[in-house]
Scaffold this active site. Structure first.
Site, PDB file in Angstrom:
ATOM      1  N   SER A 240       0.791  -1.058   0.104  1.00  4.30           N
ATOM      2  CA  SER A 240      -0.341   0.101  -0.161  1.00  4.30           C
ATOM      3  C   SER A 240       0.757   1.308   0.384  1.00  4.30           C
ATOM      4  O   SER A 240       2.264   1.267  -0.219  1.00  4.30           O
ATOM      5  CB  SER A 240      -1.132   0.122   1.330  1.00  4.30           C
ATOM      6  OG  SER A 240      -0.666  -0.089   2.276  1.00  4.30           O
ATOM      7  N   LYS A 241       0.491   2.326  -0.437  1.00  4.95           N
ATOM      8  CA  LYS A 241       0.919   3.632   0.058  1.00  4.95           C
ATOM      9  C   LYS A 241       2.073   3.710   1.352  1.00  4.95           C
ATOM     10  O   LYS A 241       2.548   4.821   0.686  1.00  4.95           O
ATOM     11  CB  LYS A 241      -0.067   4.946  -0.060  1.00  4.95           C
ATOM     12  CG  LYS A 241      -0.775   5.247  -1.524  1.00  4.95           C
ATOM     13  CD  LYS A 241      -0.799   6.466  -1.696  1.00  4.95           C
ATOM     14  CE  LYS A 241      -1.343   6.132  -3.329  1.00  4.95           C
ATOM     15  NZ  LYS A 241      -3.362   6.121  -3.523  1.00  4.95           N
TER      16      LYS A 241
END
Ligand code: GLU
Length: 466
Positions: A240-241
């Site tokens: 994820s980010k």
């Protein structure tokens, strides 16, 4: 064996996830490595998300990665009539049925099943009803799932997967508003496109069992499946980010070369012995499904940077130059003059070494791209103190007649340093500041050789206020 046909079937989400890019690459490598075809199908049935912009992001991402595709891009949404046609065929063949149950009835069924600890998989009372008894109300079309036995998926990555058929309900194929469901669309599209190998994320493994029901009901050949594990961050959680950039566009913007990205993404979950660095030809030759790992691949930025640096270092100069010019114009929204392009060309030999991205290479090339009066950074300014300037004053006149070759330049600089009572490194600092305005640059000799005598002297003078 017949021609290999693969596809990437992204849903437009507004950005192209690095996992989608990797899936696309695997499909591309598998097909192209076997003289096969690689198609793009946009799964654009979610009309709210399927904007022109969201589709463009996918096409641009694939374009940047250099994954060429065959034929036209297929829109799943536009094929809805064909999906319905297949549902109708299944109805006609008795492999599907119309179900007139309302949502409330289905809910009631589930609640009661739960109460009596029975399976909550909905069993429609319409499955075996004679069509002549059908009412005139709204209905969905459901497939007749086998109910007993097993569905077996021979997955090239996950191995043999056995799913008990009593876990598969009579899924809806067409909703009461007449729209086909995703599961039906995927199967029909893959069949019509002649897809022989479905290589996709393992989050679709469960779908494969349900999709099999449709293949079987239509007596269509089932494609070879390869469900690849998702990409995780370095902490083992789904990428994820938090772990770094997740969209492929960000890597392009950061200046990673597409060839390095392809190399890195190919290694993300697939391996060929201990080979880390390789080119497209090798990847195309080596890539196969049985070398895809079963466990999640971990994203490793350091490795990406390393491979990216290797690709820059070994790039063909003309190609690299074009890529840099292109990157620069997009990144800085300005162009590099022809004069500077020539300098860049002659300086590539010292710039391509150790730059992990095009952005880093451009940073190193600032001594070329900058103009008089040179902007001197505060760090670089420190070296242009009284003593530094004094050294430049001693050096500059000696550069007028020296042969402009490395050996002679080294000789002059060393003797100037000696006459100033310092080691060469001490002289190099003000030279570096004067020539580039920065503290991190290629060696001063490389800079002098690339810039040439006139520019070098102009800049050294300018730093002295001359
Ligand atoms: N549209 C799906 C996705 O973006 C892919 C479906 C498939 O490959 O079958 O994850």
């Amino acid at each position: 064996m017949s021609q290999v046909i693969t596809r990437i079937a992204p849903s437009p989400t507004g950005f192209m996830h690095i996992g989608t890019a990797r899936t696309a690459l695997f499909n591309w490598l598998y097909a192209r490595g076997r003289g096969g075809k690689f198609y793009i199908r946009i799964e654009d049935t979610d009309r709210k998300r399927s904007t022109t912009e969201a589709k463009r992001v996918i096409i641009d991402g694939l374009g940047w990665l250099g994954l060429d595709y065959d034929g036209d891009i297929i829109s799943q949404f536009e094929r809805a009539p064909r999906h319905i046609e297949i549902a109708e065929t299944l109805l006609k063949n008795g492999k599907a049925y119309k179900c007139f149950c309302s949502n409330e009835e289905i809910q009631k069924f589930k609640t009661e099943a739960q109460k009596s600890s029975k399976s909550t998989l909905f069993k429609s009372p319409w499955r075996n009803t004679d069509p002549s008894k059908h009412p005139n109300g709204p209905y969905v079309i459901r497939i007749k799932a086998p109910g007993s036995g097993e569905t077996i998926i021979q997955d090239k990555v996950q191995g043999k997967i056995v799913i008990k058929n009593d876990l598969l309900d009579d899924m809806v194929l067409v909703r009461s508003d007449g729209s086909p469901v995703y599961m039906l669309a995927v199967v029909v599209d893959d069949h019509d496109m002649g897809v022989t190998h479905v290589i996709r994320g393992d989050d679709h493994l469960n779908n494969a069992a349900r999709q099999n029901l449709i293949y079987k009901a239509m007596e269509w050949e089932i494609p070879v499946y390869a469900h690849i594990p998702l990409i995780h961050g370095e902490d083992g959680k789904k990428m994820s980010k938090r772990h770094g950039a997740t969209s492929i566009e960000e890597y392009e913007k950061k200046g990673y070369p597409a060839s390095g990205m392809r190399n890195y993404l190919a290694r993300l979950g697939w391996s060929h012995g201990d080979d880390e660095y390789f080119n497209d030809q090798q990847a195309l030759q080596w890539f196969d499904l049985h070398n895809i790992g079963k466990s999640a691949a971990r994203f490793d930025l350091k490795k990406l940077q390393f491979l990216s640096g290797q690709h820059i270092k070994n790039a063909d100069d003309t190609l690299l130059l074009n890529q840099i010019i292109d990157f620069y114009s997009k990144d800085k929204k300005s162009i590099i003059s022809t004069e500077k392009v020539e300098l860049l060309k002659s300086g590539l030999y010292c710039l391509k070494d150790r730059a992990k991205t095009f952005a880093e290479l451009i940073e190193k090339a600032q001594f070329i791209l900058t103009e008089l009066p040179i902007q001197i950074s505060s760090d670089a300014e420190i070296n242009l103190d009284k003593f530094g300037l004094k050294m430049l004053e001693t050096l500059t006149p000696q550069l007028h007649n020296v042969r402009w070759v490395r050996e002679d330049l080294e000789h002059v600089c060393n003797s100037v340093a000696e006459s100033c009572g310092v080691k060469f490194g001490k002289l190099a600092s003000p030279m570096r500041s004067a020539l580039s305005g920065q503290t991190k640059t290629p060696s001063v000799f490389d800079m002098m050789l690339v810039l040439g005598r006139d520019i070098t002297i102009l800049r050294l003078n300018s730093a002295q206020g001359i």
